[in-house]
Design a protein around this motif. Structure first.
Motif, short mmCIF file in Angstrom:
data_model
loop_
_atom_site.label_atom_id
_atom_site.label_comp_id
_atom_site.label_asym_id
_atom_site.label_seq_id
_atom_site.Cartn_x
_atom_site.Cartn_y
_atom_site.Cartn_z
N ASP A 145 0.90 -0.98 0.09
CA ASP A 145 -0.06 0.01 0.03
C ASP A 145 0.87 1.14 0.01
N GLY A 146 0.66 2.19 -1.07
CA GLY A 146 1.61 3.20 -1.09
C GLY A 146 2.87 3.12 -1.71
N THR A 147 3.27 1.90 -2.05
CA THR A 147 4.56 1.83 -2.76
C THR A 147 4.24 1.95 -4.30
N ALA A 148 5.63 2.07 -5.07
CA ALA A 148 5.56 2.36 -6.54
C ALA A 148 4.68 1.18 -7.40
N ASP A 149 3.80 1.76 -7.99
CA ASP A 149 3.12 0.64 -8.75
C ASP A 149 3.84 -0.27 -9.92
N ASP A 150 4.93 -0.14 -10.16
CA ASP A 150 5.63 -0.55 -11.00
C ASP A 150 6.13 -1.96 -10.32
N ALA A 151 6.35 -2.00 -8.97
CA ALA A 151 6.73 -3.12 -8.00
C ALA A 151 5.64 -4.16 -7.90
N VAL A 152 4.49 -3.71 -8.16
CA VAL A 152 3.36 -4.58 -7.95
C VAL A 152 2.50 -4.95 -9.00
N VAL A 153 2.41 -6.20 -9.51
CA VAL A 153 1.71 -6.61 -10.69
C VAL A 153 0.35 -7.20 -10.19
N ARG A 154 -0.65 -6.45 -10.59
CA ARG A 154 -2.08 -6.91 -10.03
C ARG A 154 -2.90 -7.49 -11.24
N ASP A 155 -2.31 -7.95 -12.20
CA ASP A 155 -3.11 -8.24 -13.44
C ASP A 155 -3.28 -9.87 -13.16
N ASP A 156 -4.54 -10.29 -13.05
CA ASP A 156 -5.03 -11.41 -12.79
C ASP A 156 -5.38 -12.19 -14.07
N ALA A 157 -5.54 -11.54 -15.16
CA ALA A 157 -6.01 -12.19 -16.63
C ALA A 157 -4.97 -12.60 -17.73
N ALA A 158 -3.70 -11.85 -17.36
CA ALA A 158 -2.61 -12.10 -18.30
C ALA A 158 -2.18 -13.56 -18.01
N SER A 159 -1.53 -14.10 -19.06
CA SER A 159 -0.74 -15.34 -18.93
C SER A 159 0.61 -15.18 -18.20
N PRO A 160 1.04 -16.41 -17.60
CA PRO A 160 2.17 -16.33 -16.93
C PRO A 160 3.47 -15.83 -17.76
N SER A 161 3.68 -16.32 -19.08
CA SER A 161 4.58 -15.62 -19.94
C SER A 161 4.35 -14.18 -20.18
N ASP A 162 2.93 -13.62 -20.50
CA ASP A 162 2.96 -12.10 -20.33
C ASP A 162 3.35 -11.38 -19.06
N VAL A 163 2.97 -11.94 -18.00
CA VAL A 163 3.47 -11.32 -16.59
C VAL A 163 4.88 -11.41 -16.83
N ALA A 164 5.66 -12.54 -17.02
CA ALA A 164 7.02 -12.37 -17.00
C ALA A 164 7.63 -11.44 -17.82
N ALA A 165 7.15 -11.50 -18.87
CA ALA A 165 7.82 -10.25 -19.80
C ALA A 165 7.67 -8.97 -19.22
N ARG A 166 6.25 -8.86 -18.68
CA ARG A 166 6.29 -7.40 -18.09
C ARG A 166 7.31 -7.25 -16.98
N VAL A 167 7.64 -8.28 -15.93
CA VAL A 167 8.63 -8.17 -14.86
C VAL A 167 9.90 -8.04 -15.43
N ARG A 168 10.09 -8.81 -16.57
CA ARG A 168 11.51 -8.58 -17.30
C ARG A 168 11.49 -7.19 -17.55
N ASP A 169 10.78 -6.66 -18.29
CA ASP A 169 10.86 -5.21 -18.83
C ASP A 169 11.07 -4.16 -17.53
N LEU A 170 10.44 -4.29 -16.66
CA LEU A 170 10.41 -3.53 -15.43
C LEU A 170 11.74 -3.80 -14.75
N LEU A 171 12.18 -4.95 -14.63
CA LEU A 171 13.45 -5.23 -14.29
C LEU A 171 14.50 -4.45 -15.03
N LEU A 172 14.63 -4.70 -16.21
CA LEU A 172 15.58 -4.11 -17.17
C LEU A 172 15.72 -2.47 -17.13
N ALA A 173 14.35 -2.05 -16.82
CA ALA A 173 14.22 -0.49 -16.69
C ALA A 173 14.65 0.03 -15.05
N GLY A 174 14.95 -1.06 -14.44
CA GLY A 174 15.48 -0.48 -13.22
C GLY A 174 14.47 -0.22 -11.97
#
Length: 189
Positions: A145-174
């Protein structure tokens, strides 16, 4: 020196599926499943989500962190799949910094009803406690609660590979870096 990427959240959040998919996107990589460490207790073992398991989970958690850092020494991305709250992530970041690695953390937090449904219907997993699932979901929700939205993935409809790709992109963006002691070189940006 490699970096550590923690994929965490309550039971049923998708940690294992997303962690495995993320490890497949990073090269070189190793996948460390924290449940393995917590499941090593045999005689006298207490289910790790129960309060009376605290002495055992403390030892298992330290063993998981030490193994994670050791894998990071191999210059690979190390994906840590498991329940790791913010305080423990900072402890891991301190331990990793001593070895020259950084820690990044993504919290998977779909709605509690999604987590409950996933826990109730999964097979081949020893955990199916709805009360503990609700408790852990509430703990993660309060923590983020109150932390940066980038660190929290709330999407429950995306596939695991789509969520992983989003996490990778956030990771590489720092966007997922866990604050730790200041280090000099060695860790990936």
């Amino acid at each position: 020196m490699g970096d550590v990427v923690v994929v965490t959240g309550p039971p049923g959040s998708g940690k294992s599926a997303v962690g495995a998919a993320l490890a497949d996107l990073l090269d070189p990589s190793a996948l460390l499943e924290a449940d393995w460490f917590f499941g090593r207790w045999r005689c006298g073992g207490v289910d790790p989500w129960l309060p009376e398991a605290a002495p055992q989970t403390a030892h298992a958690g330290r063993a998981a962190m030490a193994a994670t850092v050791e894998f990071a020494r191999s210059d690979a991305w190390v994906v840590y799949d498991g329940v790791l709250h913010a305080d423990a992530a900072r402890d891991l970041a301190s331990l990793a910094a001593e070895a020259g690695a950084a820690v990044h953390r993504a919290v998977l937090l779909p709605p509690v009803d999604v987590c409950l449904a996933r826990v109730a219907t999964r097979t081949g997993h020893g955990f199916d406690d709805p009360v503990a699932t609700r408790t852990m979901h509430a703990a993660f929700a309060a923590e983020v609660d109150g932390t940066a939205d980038d660190a929290v993935v709330r999407d429950d409809a995306a596939s695991p590979s789509d969520v992983a790709a989003r996490v990778r992109d956030l990771l590489l963006a720092g966007a997922l870096r866990v604050p730790g002691p200041v280090t000099t070189g060695g860790a990936r940006p």
